[in-house]
Design an enzyme around this catalytic site. Structure first.
Site, mmCIF file in Angstrom:
data_model
loop_
_atom_site.group_PDB
_atom_site.id
_atom_site.type_symbol
_atom_site.label_atom_id
_atom_site.label_comp_id
_atom_site.label_asym_id
_atom_site.label_seq_id
_atom_site.Cartn_x
_atom_site.Cartn_y
_atom_site.Cartn_z
ATOM 1 N N ASP A 55 8.662 -8.814 -5.261
ATOM 2 C CA ASP A 55 9.947 -8.244 -5.681
ATOM 3 C C ASP A 55 10.949 -8.415 -4.550
ATOM 4 O OD1 ASP A 55 8.180 -5.771 -7.439
ATOM 5 O OD2 ASP A 55 9.595 -7.181 -8.312
ATOM 6 N N GLY A 164 9.835 0.778 -7.494
ATOM 7 C CA GLY A 164 8.606 0.961 -8.256
ATOM 8 C C GLY A 164 8.478 2.406 -8.683
ATOM 9 N N ASP A 197 8.164 -5.981 -16.780
ATOM 10 C CA ASP A 197 8.059 -5.460 -15.421
ATOM 11 C C ASP A 197 8.723 -4.093 -15.354
ATOM 12 O OD1 ASP A 197 9.228 -6.732 -12.178
ATOM 13 O OD2 ASP A 197 8.230 -4.868 -12.761
ATOM 14 N N GLY A 198 7.857 -3.098 -15.037
ATOM 15 C CA GLY A 198 8.425 -1.770 -14.828
ATOM 16 C C GLY A 198 7.758 -0.719 -15.678
HETATM 17 C C1 DX5 Z 1 11.650 -2.924 -10.155
HETATM 18 C C2 DX5 Z 1 10.353 -3.498 -9.670
HETATM 19 C C3 DX5 Z 1 9.189 -2.689 -10.232
HETATM 20 C C4 DX5 Z 1 7.857 -3.168 -9.784
HETATM 21 C C5 DX5 Z 1 6.765 -2.570 -10.644
HETATM 22 O O1 DX5 Z 1 12.704 -3.597 -9.563
HETATM 23 O O2 DX5 Z 1 10.263 -4.855 -10.079
HETATM 24 O O3 DX5 Z 1 9.274 -2.739 -11.629
HETATM 25 O O4 DX5 Z 1 7.800 -4.520 -9.843
HETATM 26 O O5 DX5 Z 1 6.778 -1.238 -10.373
HETATM 27 P P1 DX5 Z 1 5.913 -0.202 -11.211
HETATM 28 O O6 DX5 Z 1 4.742 -0.941 -11.827
HETATM 29 O O7 DX5 Z 1 5.462 0.797 -10.200
HETATM 30 O O8 DX5 Z 1 6.837 0.342 -12.241
#
Ligand code: DX5
Length: 246
Positions: A55, A164, A197-198
């Protein structure tokens, strides 16, 4: 062809509606211990992840600052798995080549950060990397309808980017489905992936996979599993494979 180089094992594939795609689990390195990033990448590799996602944040496009290309290059030798850079940056064209040279096989740029998205994607492909485009929650799927021939993946963000540990935005599922159906309608169903993602966790992953996501990024969910990274990867992949609908 997964576009990732390393081919996942047969058990990771799902065939639905005549589309056969691998169901891939990719960790975000964001929650890792940055003081030993190489060992952390090795541990993710050994836990069975399919790809490793970095990221990259510039403190401008998102209110956070993370990895430069040299950090990624320093971890490259700790894993043979493909690296992808999620460029949450205001000027992806400026640094794209450096991330390819650092060892990333795929670059993901945000449509919102690209004045000339078509050209940016063409340039990334010209560098020998595969190109992908990301959409923030507010950005409509139609934004990418004219560049689907240039990408091997579309990333539908299921949080607002920058951190995250945020909550999964379930209202993104119709957009995931819309993107998947756009890809299939263009006859690209076997070659263009949909990534999310997220907020991906054992309780949210099935909804995303059912909506059409076959590449699932997880950060917090991997690191907070009391049974460890390998258990988390196996559990998430099983849940996603069972739910995936092309
Ligand atoms: C946001 C990041 C997060 C990360 C994943 O900019 O890209 O989404 O990758 O985080 P989690 O899995 O903890 O939501």
């Amino acid at each position: 062809m997964t576009g990732y180089g390393a081919s996942p094992s047969e058990s990771h594939f799902a065939s639905v509606r005549g589309v056969t795609l691998p169901v891939l689990i990719a960790p975000s390195v964001l929650p890792a211990d940055f003081s030993k990033i190489g060992e952390e990448v090795r541990a993710l590799d050994e836990a069975g992840v399919d790809i490793i996602q970095w990221d990259v944040m510039d403190g401008q496009f998102v209110p956070n600052l993370t990895f430069g290309p040299d950090v990624i290059a320093s971890a490259r030798s700790y894993s043979t798995k493909p690296f992808e850079a999620h460029l949450m940056v205001l000027t992806p064209d400026v640094m794209a080549q450096r991330y390819v040279e650092a060892g990333c096989q795929r670059l993901i740029v945000h449509a919102e950060a690209c004045t000339h998205l078509h050209r940016t994607l063409e340039n990334i492909r010209g560098m020998g990397a595969t190109a992908a485009v990301a959409l923030n929650p507010h950005t409509p799927a139609s934004t990418i309808e004219n560049v689907l021939d240039l990408v091997d993946m579309v990333l539908v963000m299921t949080v607002n980017p920058g951190f995250g540990g945020q909550s999964y935005i379930k209202t993104m599922e119709p957009k995931i489905r819309q993107v998947r159906d756009m890809i299939t309608a263009r006859g690209l169903g076997d070659s263009v992936h949909v990534e999310v993602d997220g907020g991906i966790s054992p309780t949210t992953i099935a909804g995303a996979a059912k909506a059409g996501a076959n590449v699932l990024i997880a950060g917090s969910a991997l690191y907070r599993d009391p049974k460890g990274l390998a258990h988390a990867v196996t559990e998430l992949r099983a849940l996603a494979t069972a739910a995936f609908t092309a």
